[in-house]
Design an enzyme around this catalytic site. Structure first.
Site, mmCIF file in Angstrom:
data_model
loop_
_atom_site.group_PDB
_atom_site.id
_atom_site.type_symbol
_atom_site.label_atom_id
_atom_site.label_comp_id
_atom_site.label_asym_id
_atom_site.label_seq_id
_atom_site.Cartn_x
_atom_site.Cartn_y
_atom_site.Cartn_z
ATOM 1 N N THR A 222 0.829 -1.207 0.000
ATOM 2 C CA THR A 222 0.000 0.000 0.000
ATOM 3 C C THR A 222 0.863 1.256 0.000
ATOM 4 O O THR A 222 1.985 1.229 0.479
ATOM 5 C CB THR A 222 -0.864 -0.047 1.277
ATOM 6 N N ARG A 250 -14.046 -7.476 -0.009
ATOM 7 C CA ARG A 250 -13.376 -7.138 1.258
ATOM 8 C C ARG A 250 -12.858 -5.692 1.206
ATOM 9 O O ARG A 250 -12.302 -5.255 0.211
ATOM 10 C CB ARG A 250 -12.215 -8.115 1.485
ATOM 11 N N GLY A 252 -10.373 -2.961 3.270
ATOM 12 C CA GLY A 252 -9.343 -2.882 4.306
ATOM 13 C C GLY A 252 -9.434 -1.603 5.114
ATOM 14 O O GLY A 252 -10.465 -0.918 5.132
ATOM 15 N N THR A 273 -0.103 1.101 6.890
ATOM 16 C CA THR A 273 -0.014 -0.026 5.958
ATOM 17 C C THR A 273 0.179 -1.313 6.751
ATOM 18 O O THR A 273 0.874 -1.323 7.772
ATOM 19 C CB THR A 273 1.143 0.161 4.961
ATOM 20 N N GLY A 274 -0.446 -2.376 6.283
ATOM 21 C CA GLY A 274 -0.335 -3.647 6.993
ATOM 22 C C GLY A 274 -1.621 -4.425 6.829
ATOM 23 O O GLY A 274 -2.418 -4.132 5.937
ATOM 24 N N GLY A 276 -5.061 -4.965 7.207
ATOM 25 C CA GLY A 276 -6.065 -3.964 7.543
ATOM 26 C C GLY A 276 -6.995 -4.344 8.674
ATOM 27 O O GLY A 276 -7.449 -3.471 9.429
HETATM 28 N N1 ASP Z 1 -3.636 -2.106 4.753
HETATM 29 C C1 ASP Z 1 -3.973 -2.609 3.443
HETATM 30 C C2 ASP Z 1 -5.238 -3.409 3.550
HETATM 31 O O1 ASP Z 1 -5.396 -4.158 4.497
HETATM 32 C C3 ASP Z 1 -2.903 -3.438 2.836
HETATM 33 C C4 ASP Z 1 -1.506 -2.895 2.913
HETATM 34 O O2 ASP Z 1 -1.225 -1.997 3.679
HETATM 35 O O3 ASP Z 1 -0.631 -3.364 2.170
HETATM 36 O O4 ASP Z 1 -6.026 -3.351 2.649
#
Ligand code: ASP
Length: 358
Positions: A222, A250, A252, A273-274, A276
């Site tokens: 992200t 889905r 996030g 980011t991570g 979600g």
């Molecule tokens: N946070 C984003 C999500 O869960 C994914 C990501 O940060 O890479 O959609």
């Protein structure tokens, strides 16, 4: 001020310096000067599994994005416009999991989420599950500025984008071979069904393209930017394809205000980011800002508390970038790496990918 001719030198020096002598990060931008902090995703991103070429390509991608934001700010543009300009560059770069280069859902589609928030007005615009709008961050901004709503989803969001004149593309525009192979690899590993190659995708290459940076590197990625402009206003934005192999439909944390994205001139701006699902349950972005606002915590301490403390305790993975109106800049992550960079007016870009960089 924005010395593009130093780009190559800056990039390679940053890469070398990180391995040898860490340079102190600028953690406070002087009053009256603009500042930008960005991320390009967190995850299992390790030096040992990255080629020098790809390392440089990611750094060049971040450099281009941060300078696109800086150009707006140098012309006295607003924080919101700078966030949009920088994130458009990342959405157009297939290396990052946003716009072109987004990961696939388990059934082989690209469903894009994005959000932007203006800390001065506390207005926000967000979109989820977009499939036809070339730059979802611009759609999020249009929702904020041209509708009475905060959040639009799916075909309604795409139709709104078309109605305000934003570029529409065939869903196959978002297809990239690297992401497709990464999806297929993950689904095989997990013993899940492989969807048909999407309509409109180019023919499959004879041999799979080169393995990229390790098994997990393409699941996340992200992108997000937080800016303070010369007037002292904060804005934050996040744009993503979400998590690889997610169920269609889905949504996030990125387009959820207070989870993956938040900005207020009373406290701070954050982009996360991570995975979600953890960020939504912990309302990560708002919690970081609430610690600053109500507990008077320094920004770095607030990030450490939420990412290093709460998120880690919940066994969630990821990171965040943030900035306060008084110019504190911070980032934190509990993964092996996070693509990240910061730039203060008049200074040089400070950039990192791996954990051992400052
Ligand atoms: N946070 C984003 C999500 O869960 C994914 C990501 O940060 O890479 O959609």
């Amino acid at each position: 001020m924005l010395n593009r001719c130093l780009l190559t030198v800056c990039i390679s020096v940053a890469g070398l310096a990180s391995a040898q002598q860490p340079v102190a990060l600028i953690t406070q931008a002087p009053a009256g000067k603009w500042a930008v902090v960005m991320h390009g995703g967190a995850g299992v991103i390790e030096r040992s599994s990255m080629t020098p070429e790809r390392d440089l390509a990611y750094r060049a991608g971040m450099d281009a994005a941060i300078h696109a934001a800086a150009k707006v700010l140098d012309a006295n543009g607003t924080a919101v416009n700078a966030v949009e300009a920088g994130l458009q560059v990342l959405e157009d770069n297939p290396l990052f999991n946003a716009g072109k280069g987004a990961v696939f859902t388990a059934d082989g589609r690209n469903e894009l989420d994005a959000a932007i928030m203006d800390g001065k007005t506390m207005k926000a615009g967000t979109v989820a599950g977009v499939t036809r709008t070339k730059n979802p961050i611009s759609l999020a901004k249009a929702v904020m500025e041209k509708s009475q709503f905060v959040m639009l989803s799916g075909s309604g969001a795409d139709q709104f984008a078309a109605s305000v004149g934003l570029a529409q593309v065939d869903p196959s525009y978002f297809f990239t071979e690297a992401r497709w192979e990464s999806l297929v690899r993950q689904l095989k590993e997990e013993g899940r069904p492989i969807p048909p190659r999407p309509a409109g995708a180019p023919p499959a290459p004879e041999k799979p393209i080169a393995q990229l940076e390790g098994p997990d590197a393409h699941r996340w990625g992200t992108t997000g930017i937080v800016v303070r402009d010369r007037a002292g206003n904060i804005a934050a934005g996040t744009t993503t394809g979400g998590t690889q192999a997610k169920r269609f439909g889905r949504i996030g944390d990125s387009p959820i205000i207070g989870a993956g994205t938040y900005a207020s001139n009373q406290s701070c701006g954050v982009s996360a980011t991570g995975i979600g699902e953890y960020f939504i349950r912990l309302t990560v972005a708002r919690t970081i800002c609430a610690l600053v606002e109500y507990k008077g915590m320094r920004l770095q301490a607030a990030i450490d508390e939420v990412i290093g403390g709460q998120l880690t305790a919940m066994k969630g993975d990821g990171g965040a970038i943030a900035m306060t109106p008084n110019g504190q800049i911070a980032w934190g992550f509990n993964t092996p790496g996070m693509f990240r960079a910061r730039l203060v007016e008049g200074g040089a870009v400070q950039m990192g990918i791996y954990k051992d960089e400052p």
